[in-house]
Design a protein around this motif. Structure first.
Motif, PDB file in Angstrom:
ATOM      1  N   ALA A  13     -12.291 -21.735  51.299  1.00 45.81           N
ATOM      2  CA  ALA A  13     -13.004 -22.699  50.472  1.00 45.81           C
ATOM      3  C   ALA A  13     -14.360 -22.138  50.050  1.00 45.81           C
ATOM      4  O   ALA A  13     -15.027 -21.445  50.805  1.00 45.81           O
ATOM      5  N   THR A  14     -14.752 -22.409  48.841  1.00 36.94           N
ATOM      6  CA  THR A  14     -16.045 -21.961  48.340  1.00 36.94           C
ATOM      7  C   THR A  14     -16.779 -23.183  47.801  1.00 36.94           C
ATOM      8  O   THR A  14     -16.165 -24.225  47.575  1.00 36.94           O
ATOM      9  N   PRO A  15     -18.094 -23.047  47.565  1.00 35.67           N
ATOM     10  CA  PRO A  15     -18.835 -24.197  47.034  1.00 35.67           C
ATOM     11  C   PRO A  15     -18.342 -24.616  45.651  1.00 35.67           C
ATOM     12  O   PRO A  15     -18.661 -25.700  45.175  1.00 35.67           O
ATOM     13  N   ASP A  16     -17.528 -23.741  45.015  1.00 38.46           N
ATOM     14  CA  ASP A  16     -17.066 -24.054  43.666  1.00 38.46           C
ATOM     15  C   ASP A  16     -16.045 -25.186  43.640  1.00 38.46           C
ATOM     16  O   ASP A  16     -15.780 -25.755  42.600  1.00 38.46           O
ATOM     17  N   GLN A  17     -15.430 -25.434  44.751  1.00 42.42           N
ATOM     18  CA  GLN A  17     -14.439 -26.518  44.740  1.00 42.42           C
ATOM     19  C   GLN A  17     -14.719 -27.454  45.910  1.00 42.42           C
ATOM     20  O   GLN A  17     -15.119 -27.018  46.982  1.00 42.42           O
ATOM     21  N   PRO A  18     -14.552 -28.758  45.661  1.00 44.36           N
ATOM     22  CA  PRO A  18     -15.086 -29.746  46.582  1.00 44.36           C
ATOM     23  C   PRO A  18     -14.293 -29.946  47.867  1.00 44.36           C
ATOM     24  O   PRO A  18     -14.816 -30.525  48.817  1.00 44.36           O
ATOM     25  N   TYR A  19     -13.064 -29.485  47.915  1.00 48.12           N
ATOM     26  CA  TYR A  19     -12.233 -29.780  49.083  1.00 48.12           C
ATOM     27  C   TYR A  19     -12.120 -28.561  49.989  1.00 48.12           C
ATOM     28  O   TYR A  19     -11.896 -27.441  49.525  1.00 48.12           O
ATOM     29  N   ALA A  20     -12.247 -28.805  51.286  1.00 52.07           N
ATOM     30  CA  ALA A  20     -12.174 -27.707  52.251  1.00 52.07           C
ATOM     31  C   ALA A  20     -10.765 -27.124  52.291  1.00 52.07           C
ATOM     32  O   ALA A  20     -10.590 -25.927  52.482  1.00 52.07           O
ATOM     33  N   ARG A  21      -9.762 -27.998  52.151  1.00 55.68           N
ATOM     34  CA  ARG A  21      -8.376 -27.525  52.237  1.00 55.68           C
ATOM     35  C   ARG A  21      -7.606 -28.040  51.020  1.00 55.68           C
ATOM     36  O   ARG A  21      -6.806 -28.971  51.137  1.00 55.68           O
ATOM     37  N   PRO A  22      -7.880 -27.484  49.856  1.00 55.99           N
ATOM     38  CA  PRO A  22      -7.245 -28.008  48.643  1.00 55.99           C
ATOM     39  C   PRO A  22      -5.716 -27.941  48.741  1.00 55.99           C
ATOM     40  O   PRO A  22      -5.166 -26.976  49.275  1.00 55.99           O
ATOM     41  N   PRO A  23      -5.040 -28.976  48.238  1.00 55.37           N
ATOM     42  CA  PRO A  23      -3.578 -29.039  48.402  1.00 55.37           C
ATOM     43  C   PRO A  23      -2.802 -28.264  47.347  1.00 55.37           C
ATOM     44  O   PRO A  23      -1.587 -28.407  47.255  1.00 55.37           O
ATOM     45  N   VAL A  24      -3.490 -27.433  46.583  1.00 53.25           N
ATOM     46  CA  VAL A  24      -2.829 -26.679  45.515  1.00 53.25           C
ATOM     47  C   VAL A  24      -1.822 -25.700  46.116  1.00 53.25           C
ATOM     48  O   VAL A  24      -2.183 -24.882  46.964  1.00 53.25           O
ATOM     49  N   ILE A  25      -0.567 -25.789  45.704  1.00 59.98           N
ATOM     50  CA  ILE A  25       0.394 -24.765  46.140  1.00 59.98           C
ATOM     51  C   ILE A  25       0.709 -23.793  45.007  1.00 59.98           C
ATOM     52  O   ILE A  25       1.301 -22.749  45.232  1.00 59.98           O
ATOM     53  N   GLU A  26       0.322 -24.160  43.796  1.00 55.57           N
ATOM     54  CA  GLU A  26       0.487 -23.211  42.694  1.00 55.57           C
ATOM     55  C   GLU A  26      -0.458 -23.617  41.568  1.00 55.57           C
ATOM     56  O   GLU A  26      -0.407 -24.746  41.088  1.00 55.57           O
ATOM     57  N   ALA A  27      -1.330 -22.695  41.181  1.00 58.84           N
ATOM     58  CA  ALA A  27      -2.187 -22.903  40.016  1.00 58.84           C
ATOM     59  C   ALA A  27      -1.780 -21.872  38.980  1.00 58.84           C
ATOM     60  O   ALA A  27      -1.582 -20.698  39.326  1.00 58.84           O
ATOM     61  N   ALA A  28      -1.627 -22.296  37.734  1.00 60.01           N
ATOM     62  CA  ALA A  28      -1.153 -21.366  36.707  1.00 60.01           C
ATOM     63  C   ALA A  28      -1.971 -21.516  35.434  1.00 60.01           C
ATOM     64  O   ALA A  28      -2.312 -22.626  35.020  1.00 60.01           O
ATOM     65  N   ILE A  29      -2.285 -20.375  34.847  1.00 57.16           N
ATOM     66  CA  ILE A  29      -2.891 -20.323  33.511  1.00 57.16           C
ATOM     67  C   ILE A  29      -1.911 -19.581  32.614  1.00 57.16           C
ATOM     68  O   ILE A  29      -1.533 -18.446  32.916  1.00 57.16           O
ATOM     69  N   GLU A  30      -1.492 -20.251  31.549  1.00 58.76           N
ATOM     70  CA  GLU A  30      -0.508 -19.641  30.658  1.00 58.76           C
ATOM     71  C   GLU A  30      -1.109 -19.332  29.288  1.00 58.76           C
ATOM     72  O   GLU A  30      -1.788 -20.180  28.696  1.00 58.76           O
ATOM     73  N   LEU A  31      -0.839 -18.123  28.807  1.00 59.60           N
ATOM     74  CA  LEU A  31      -1.198 -17.741  27.433  1.00 59.60           C
ATOM     75  C   LEU A  31       0.104 -17.333  26.758  1.00 59.60           C
ATOM     76  O   LEU A  31       0.636 -16.249  27.012  1.00 59.60           O
ATOM     77  N   ARG A  32       0.642 -18.238  25.957  1.00 61.76           N
ATOM     78  CA  ARG A  32       1.966 -18.017  25.365  1.00 61.76           C
ATOM     79  C   ARG A  32       1.809 -17.661  23.883  1.00 61.76           C
ATOM     80  O   ARG A  32       1.022 -18.279  23.168  1.00 61.76           O
ATOM     81  N   TYR A  33       2.599 -16.674  23.470  1.00 59.00           N
ATOM     82  CA  TYR A  33       2.536 -16.245  22.073  1.00 59.00           C
ATOM     83  C   TYR A  33       3.386 -17.137  21.170  1.00 59.00           C
ATOM     84  O   TYR A  33       4.359 -17.758  21.617  1.00 59.00           O
ATOM     85  N   ALA A  34       3.020 -17.121  19.892  1.00 62.16           N
ATOM     86  CA  ALA A  34       3.815 -17.866  18.906  1.00 62.16           C
ATOM     87  C   ALA A  34       5.137 -17.151  18.648  1.00 62.16           C
ATOM     88  O   ALA A  34       6.149 -17.790  18.346  1.00 62.16           O
ATOM     89  N   ASP A  35       5.137 -15.827  18.772  1.00 58.98           N
ATOM     90  CA  ASP A  35       6.360 -15.042  18.564  1.00 58.98           C
ATOM     91  C   ASP A  35       6.572 -14.127  19.767  1.00 58.98           C
ATOM     92  O   ASP A  35       5.621 -13.796  20.472  1.00 58.98           O
ATOM     93  N   LEU A  36       7.829 -13.702  19.934  1.00 55.20           N
ATOM     94  CA  LEU A  36       8.137 -12.861  21.094  1.00 55.20           C
ATOM     95  C   LEU A  36       7.660 -11.430  20.881  1.00 55.20           C
ATOM     96  O   LEU A  36       7.728 -10.891  19.775  1.00 55.20           O
ATOM     97  N   LEU A  37       7.201 -10.837  21.998  1.00 60.04           N
ATOM     98  CA  LEU A  37       6.916  -9.394  21.980  1.00 60.04           C
ATOM     99  C   LEU A  37       8.243  -8.641  22.106  1.00 60.04           C
ATOM    100  O   LEU A  37       9.250  -9.212  22.528  1.00 60.04           O
TER     101      LEU A  37
END
Lengths: 198, 253
Positions: B11-35
């Motif tokens: 845990a860091t001061p950046d997030q308020p919970y000592a034991r955050p319940p997140v089991i998966e955090a995802a950031i997606e950058l999806r293209y308009a067309d396929l590579l």
């Protein structure tokens, strides 16, 4: 009426059978959603070189551990990771042994979080891939072999009044404290020196 | 250059919970067309230095001709799932874009976002610029609640089903899903509350899955992209906070 949820089942069970079929199919899939790892469809595993298979197994067990990280101290997690690295070290690996079974490791983690032993056990692996945890105290030894769906085989050996007593059994995690009560779990689980039974 | 992990793993001061319940955090950058596949392979070869466990992501298409009584299946490779040695940092590098995933322990947004941006920068340096079609921020939380007796869902969740008289109670499982547009922010929201296999003995486990996406006029420049993702994260936090009761939040405070 507000929804009441029944008490938690005592042990993990295999998945329920499939629902009655419907012409409309299953729950509609979201059209545009951010992908998630658990549902990602990976290609079937092909035979891998041993070193790669062991590395992948170490990662898989660490991922399983990470899903319970919010209930573990960082020290314990670090120690567990070091134990996994040793257990799955290619140099120490016995050819022909099976890689750890995920369901066995899940039962191990659930048992440790339920029993909360202050002394952490040594870890091993059976030839067929089941996790074994062992505690020793002088000449006394307790070992547990973890099976999928919360099943645990235990073996205990303890000197009492100059005689060696042995016991063994199979039970669910929640019944372990009762089944092992006469063997005094704290003899193995407590930190520090333990006085012999009066 | 070595890609930084999303560490620290505590845990860091950046997030308020000592034991955050997140089991998966995802950031997606999806293209308009396929590579094309070769471009993805080239990027994956670079990323594997830091994410050495590689698994192919594929989809199966099954075609059946009922009249002829014949069929064939084809497997299409869509990219790779790449996992870092500790298992907590994962990438999904695909023909339709890049998803950066963090599994527990969750280090807080600043670390996770900085890590994701590093990976994106490396990815983009190899695949080049392609038009973004969707940005996504998804947080899957698992909330473990002690349950030796029946529990009332409203004590723990502000988003839960009402059970009409005449249906059996107590219930064994729940799956509730809503979707909504947030026009002022050009976002779409999918929110799921569902029971899951209990992670701990004597507990119920609930999945609270918050998925925010932007497909309307998604930004294309990096600074704008990360500002948009930051705004989505702020909205995600608001959904999280308003969905759970204080009693539930106390479990991971």
């Amino acid at each position: 009426m507000t929804a009441l949820l029944a008490p938690a089942p005592p042990a993990r069970r295999p998945p329920a059978p499939a629902a009655t079929p419907s012409l409309h199919g299953a729950t509609p899939k979201a059209v545009a959603e951010t992908p998630n790892v658990a549902r990602a469809s990976t290609a079937a595993a092909t035979a891998k070189p041993l070193e790669e298979a062991l590395f992948d197994s170490r990662v898989d067990l660490k991922v399983a551990t990470s899903h319970l990280a919010m209930h573990m101290s960082r020290d314990w997690r670090d120690r567990l990771f070091a134990q996994l690295d040793r257990m799955l070290d290619p140099v120490e690996w016995t050819a022909g042994d099976s890689l750890p079974i995920g369901g066995s490791y899940a039962t191990f983690l659930r048992a440790m979080l339920y029993l909360k032993p202050a002394r952490r056990p040594g870890l091993g692996l059976t030839p067929d891939g089941h996790i074994v945890a062992a505690w020793t105290r002088g000449p006394d030894r307790l070992s547990m072999e973890f099976r999928p769906y919360d099943q645990v085989r235990w073996i205990v050996s303890r000197m009492v009044d100059g005689h060696r007593d042995n016991g063994a059994g199979t039970t669910e995690i929640t019944r372990l404290p009762d089944r092992l009560a006469s063997w005094d779990l704290q003899h193995w689980f407590a930190l520090g020196d333990i006085q012999p039974p009066a | 250059m070595t890609l930084a992990s999303a560490a620290p793993d505590h845990a860091t001061p950046d997030q308020p919970y000592a034991r955050p319940p997140v089991i998966e955090a995802a950031i997606e950058l999806r293209y308009a067309d396929l590579l094309d596949g070769a471009t993805v392979d080239k990027a994956v070869a670079r990323l594997k230095r830091d994410f050495p466990k590689a698994e192919q992501l594929s989809s199966v298409a099954l075609r059946i001709d009922a009249d002829q009584g014949a069929g064939n299946a084809s497997v299409r490779t869509e990219g790779f799932k790449l996992t870092a040695p500790l298992g907590t940092d994962i990438l999904m590098a695909q023909m339709n874009g890049l998803t950066v995933v963090r599994q527990p322990p969750y280090p807080g947004w600043p670390h996770f976002a900085a890590h994701a941006r590093d990976v994106w920068t490396t990815w983009k340096s190899i695949v080049g610029y392609h038009r973004i079609g969707r940005l996504g921020v998804r947080y899957i939380n698992r909330i473990d609640i002690p349950a030796t007796a029946a529990i009332a869902l409203e004590d723990y969740f502000r988003f839960n089903p009402q059970i009409p008289d005449g249906l059996p109670t107590p219930i064994d499982s729940v799956f509730s899903r809503i979707t909504a547009d947030i026009p002022t922010e050009q976002l779409s929201l999918a929110l799921i509350l569902a029971t899951a296999q209990p992670a701990l003995v004597g507990h119920h486990s609930f999945v609270l899955d918050i998925d925010l996406g932007r497909t309307i006029d998604p930004p294309q420049k990096d600074d704008d992209i990360w500002a948009a993702l930051e705004a989505m994260r702020t909205r995600k936090n608001a959904v999280f906070e308003t969905t759970l009761t204080d009693r539930t939040k106390a479990f991971f405070a």
